[in-house]
Scaffold this motif. Structure first.
Motif, PDB file in Angstrom:
ATOM      1  N   LYS A  84      13.006   2.229   5.145  1.00 24.44           N
ATOM      2  CA  LYS A  84      12.147   3.303   5.656  1.00 24.44           C
ATOM      3  C   LYS A  84      10.761   2.800   6.056  1.00 24.44           C
ATOM      4  O   LYS A  84      10.086   3.411   6.863  1.00 24.44           O
ATOM      5  CB  LYS A  84      12.020   4.430   4.641  1.00 24.44           C
ATOM      6  N   ARG A 139       9.543  14.891  -7.474  1.00 17.84           N
ATOM      7  CA  ARG A 139      10.380  14.937  -6.270  1.00 17.84           C
ATOM      8  C   ARG A 139      11.834  15.061  -6.717  1.00 17.84           C
ATOM      9  O   ARG A 139      12.134  15.884  -7.558  1.00 17.84           O
ATOM     10  CB  ARG A 139      10.101  13.683  -5.418  1.00 17.84           C
ATOM     11  N   THR A 146       6.590  -1.349  -3.936  1.00 17.03           N
ATOM     12  CA  THR A 146       5.698  -2.472  -3.670  1.00 17.03           C
ATOM     13  C   THR A 146       4.640  -2.642  -4.775  1.00 17.03           C
ATOM     14  O   THR A 146       4.370  -3.756  -5.213  1.00 17.03           O
ATOM     15  CB  THR A 146       5.028  -2.275  -2.295  1.00 17.03           C
ATOM     16  N   GLN A 160      13.224  -1.425  -5.231  1.00 17.75           N
ATOM     17  CA  GLN A 160      13.359  -0.849  -3.874  1.00 17.75           C
ATOM     18  C   GLN A 160      12.018  -0.887  -3.149  1.00 17.75           C
ATOM     19  O   GLN A 160      11.402   0.150  -2.955  1.00 17.75           O
ATOM     20  CB  GLN A 160      13.794   0.615  -3.959  1.00 17.75           C
ATOM     21  N   GLY A 168       9.499  -1.746   0.211  1.00 20.97           N
ATOM     22  CA  GLY A 168       9.542  -1.913   1.659  1.00 20.97           C
ATOM     23  C   GLY A 168       8.178  -2.200   2.254  1.00 20.97           C
ATOM     24  O   GLY A 168       8.017  -3.050   3.118  1.00 20.97           O
ATOM     25  N   SER A 169       7.139  -1.520   1.722  1.00 11.74           N
ATOM     26  CA  SER A 169       5.792  -1.661   2.300  1.00 11.74           C
ATOM     27  C   SER A 169       5.262  -3.084   2.214  1.00 11.74           C
ATOM     28  O   SER A 169       4.418  -3.486   3.027  1.00 11.74           O
ATOM     29  CB  SER A 169       4.807  -0.740   1.577  1.00 11.74           C
ATOM     30  N   TYR A 205      -2.334   0.076   0.107  1.00 11.69           N
ATOM     31  CA  TYR A 205      -1.754  -0.914  -0.817  1.00 11.69           C
ATOM     32  C   TYR A 205      -2.682  -2.124  -0.975  1.00 11.69           C
ATOM     33  O   TYR A 205      -2.627  -2.818  -1.989  1.00 11.69           O
ATOM     34  CB  TYR A 205      -0.368  -1.352  -0.350  1.00 11.69           C
TER      35      TYR A 205
HETATM   36  C1  PLP Z   1      13.096   6.157  -3.213  1.00 13.80           C
HETATM   37  C2  PLP Z   1      12.003   5.181  -2.955  1.00 13.80           C
HETATM   38  N1  PLP Z   1      12.110   3.952  -3.476  1.00 13.80           N
HETATM   39  C3  PLP Z   1      11.152   3.030  -3.302  1.00 13.80           C
HETATM   40  C4  PLP Z   1      10.018   3.296  -2.557  1.00 13.80           C
HETATM   41  C5  PLP Z   1       8.976   2.211  -2.492  1.00 13.80           C
HETATM   42  O1  PLP Z   1       8.420   1.939  -1.310  1.00 13.80           O
HETATM   43  P1  PLP Z   1       7.082   1.086  -1.149  1.00 13.80           P
HETATM   44  O2  PLP Z   1       7.502  -0.276  -0.822  1.00 13.80           O
HETATM   45  O3  PLP Z   1       6.382   1.792  -0.053  1.00 13.80           O
HETATM   46  O4  PLP Z   1       6.313   1.135  -2.436  1.00 13.80           O
HETATM   47  C6  PLP Z   1       9.873   4.561  -1.984  1.00 13.80           C
HETATM   48  C7  PLP Z   1       8.651   4.895  -1.209  1.00 13.80           C
HETATM   49  O5  PLP Z   1       8.276   6.004  -0.979  1.00 13.80           O
HETATM   50  C8  PLP Z   1      10.896   5.521  -2.188  1.00 13.80           C
HETATM   51  O6  PLP Z   1      10.793   6.768  -1.663  1.00 13.80           O
END
Ligand code: PLP
Length: 350
Positions: free
Chosen positions: A53, A146, A215, A228, A230-231, A239
């Motif tokens: 995402k 959530r 992240t 998990q 992604g950022s 961040y």
């Molecule tokens: C279900 C879920 N997992 C992990 C993340 C972690 O993402 P990030 O790398 O932005 O911290 C998110 C971000 O909103 C998320 O919705």
């Protein structure tokens, strides 16, 4: 074609950023690779499930897989899942989100040659997954207001899912309420509390996977099997307030289109429709951002009254990367000002 038709396209391929119209989503390949490597040192291969995402691009997912060997990904939308399947990046895909769209999920599983797993947190989401061929993770509320069931309900939901013929692979619990906290010790304590809840659920659920994190907490997990995040790949100024080893890899290049020395400001051609704004204004090195409107950002003169000139191109750092990327159609992959490639943001939409 009339000689003055401005839509007439040229046949030469641009080689420098200056030849492309702005606003432009510029991806610094060296910075991206630095981020990929820094993460893979701590969370190699299956210890990380990169979250699509954040970047919404199969080309980038492929680059991440090939460089760091992460082969399982998570997605936030069915659109992202479908695009990853179509691109053959579907060895082990997790929809880290709830869906009630049974037909679309079944179609996705039929098209995939790999494992499709989906988060469930209710009898309704179990009903949507059953019979589709998807496997499931029980999504647990670990503090973020959530999705996710109460930890004490996880075992019962797993039983229900199994009674409907579903394979339950384990649990997931995203501690999103804490990933952005700049205080590392507070983050650590909050992760511990969240993982206590997830562990309780996992004991009752069974299965081989406990999936968590993001992240901001990628190196604070000593129990979860996979994180998990992604950022970390692209980063943003929000961040950047944390003590993380990741660097800004994406900026939006904009052109100064108007300057008012009398009023002490300059205006660039990228605004609210080029940036996710929920974490604040974008940042421009050397200039103070006054405010953003739909297609403009107004910058203030520096203390000496200096301003950029009309036609100057400036790089703007987004405050929140995910929604910023979702506004754009492609990454222009660059080294300094040289264009190396373009990567479509092909997973946009829902
Ligand atoms: C279900 C879920 N997992 C992990 C993340 C972690 O993402 P990030 O790398 O932005 O911290 C998110 C971000 O909103 C998320 O919705």
């Amino acid at each position: 074609v009339p000689a003055d038709d401005v839509t007439t396209t040229t046949t030469t391929t641009p080689t420098t950023l200056a030849e492309l119209p702005t606003p432009l989503l510029v991806l610094d390949l060296r910075a991206l690779d630095r981020n990929i490597d820094a993460m893979a040192q701590v969370r190699p291969a299956a210890a990380l499930r990169p979250h699509v995402k954040a970047f919404k691009s199969t080309a980038m997912a492929r680059h991440v897989r090939d460089r760091a060997g992460h082969r399982s990904f998570c997605c936030a939308t069915l659109r992202e899942m479908e695009g990853m399947v179509a691109a053959g990046l579907d060895e082990d895909l997790l929809l880290a989100n709830e869906t009630l769209d049974r037909e679309r999920l079944a179609r996705l599983v039929r098209r995939s040659g790999g494992r499709v797993t989906v988060a469930i947190d209710s009898p309704e989401t179990i009903a949507a997954a059953s019979g589709t061929g998807a496997e499931v993770l029980i999504d647990v509320d670990v503090g973020l207001p959530r999705c996710g069931c109460r930890p004490e309900d996880a075992g019962r939901l797993a039983e229900l899912a199994r009674s409907r013929g579903l394979i339950v692979r384990g649990v997931m619990g995203y501690e999103g309420h804490t990933v952005g906290d700049p205080d590392r010790e507070r983050r650590r304590e909050a992760v511990e509390r969240s993982m206590e809840a997830l562990r309780l659920a996992h004991d009752a659920v069974g299965g081989g996977i406990a999936s968590a994190g993001g992240t901001g907490t990628y190196d604070l997990h000593d129990w979860a099997d996979e994180v998990q995040a992604g950022s970390y790949l692209l980063m943003d100024t929000h961040y950047a307030l944390l003590d993380l080893p990741f660097v800004q890899a994406v900026t939006v290049e904009a052109t100064v289109t108007s300057v008012s020395p009398r009023r002490g400001w300059a205006v660039v051609d990228a605004g609210l429709k080029a940036f996710g704004m929920d974490h604040g204004n974008p940042t421009v090195e050397g200039w103070e951002v006054f405010f953003c409107s739909d297609e403009h950002t107004t910058l203030l003169a520096d203390p000496e009254g200096a301003l950029p000139a009309v036609g100057d191109r400036l790089r703007m750092a987004p405050a929140h990367i995910d929604p910023t990327v979702a506004y754009h159609e492609q990454f222009v992959v660059a080294r300094n000002d040289e264009i190396l490639e373009t990567w479509p943001v092909d997973l946009r939409g829902w």
